[in-house]
Design a protein around this motif. Structure first.
Motif: not given
Length: 154
Positions: A11-15, A17-31, A73-82
């Motif tokens: 399941a982790f591999e379904l995301i 690496p570039e999306i994982r990096a985007d998610l980490i960057a987005a979370v880093r704004e709050d953390w 992740f929810v903000l990446h609607t297409k990737r999240y839906a996939d």
């Protein structure tokens, strides 16, 4: 409760690496102190939460830290839906402002941790504070808006 799903690694591999990096960057704004390693672990904990939620018959609630990744992740609607399609069920994000009661939040978090463990996934205590305790810190409460998933059978 019977939960069927892919292994957390698959399941982790379904995301990608570039999306994982985007998610980490987005979370880093709050953390801001979020390291890359901790960020990867955060994505993984979000994945086990979502994979378990996809087969759960009752609402599950994320910890605050897991919810940060889920929101991103929810903000990446297409990737999240996939991703949800690959899991076999769309996991809706359901804010519930009425679920802000601390005792109810702790109980919901405990139920979620138990479901994740029962599904065979490992709980990372840096993302699920209060594990194996009767109480949890203020940091372990669910999303400020009382977020949960929507059970598949609803």
């Amino acid at each position: 409760m019977t939960i069927t799903h892919d292994s957390s690694t698959r399941a982790f591999e379904l995301i990608a690496p570039e999306i994982r990096a985007d998610l980490i960057a987005a979370v880093r704004e709050d953390w801001p102190d979020l390291s890359d390693d901790l960020g990867e672990r955060g994505v993984h904990q979000m994945v086990v939460f979502l994979a378990t939620s996809a087969g759960a018959d009752a609402p599950m609630t994320p910890s605050l830290r897991v919810d940060l990744f889920w929101h991103a992740f929810v903000l990446h609607t297409k990737r999240y839906a996939d991703f949800c399609t690959a899991l076999g069920a769309f996991v809706h994000h359901v804010p519930d402002p009425g679920a802000r009661n601390p005792a109810e939040a702790r109980a919901a978090l405990n139920r979620t941790r138990c479901a994740i463990s029962a599904a065979g996934y490992e709980i990372d205590p840096d993302f699920w504070p209060g594990e194996n305790t009767a109480d949890c810190s203020a940091d372990c409460s669910q999303c400020h808006a009382g977020c949960s998933d929507s059970p598949v059978n609803t």
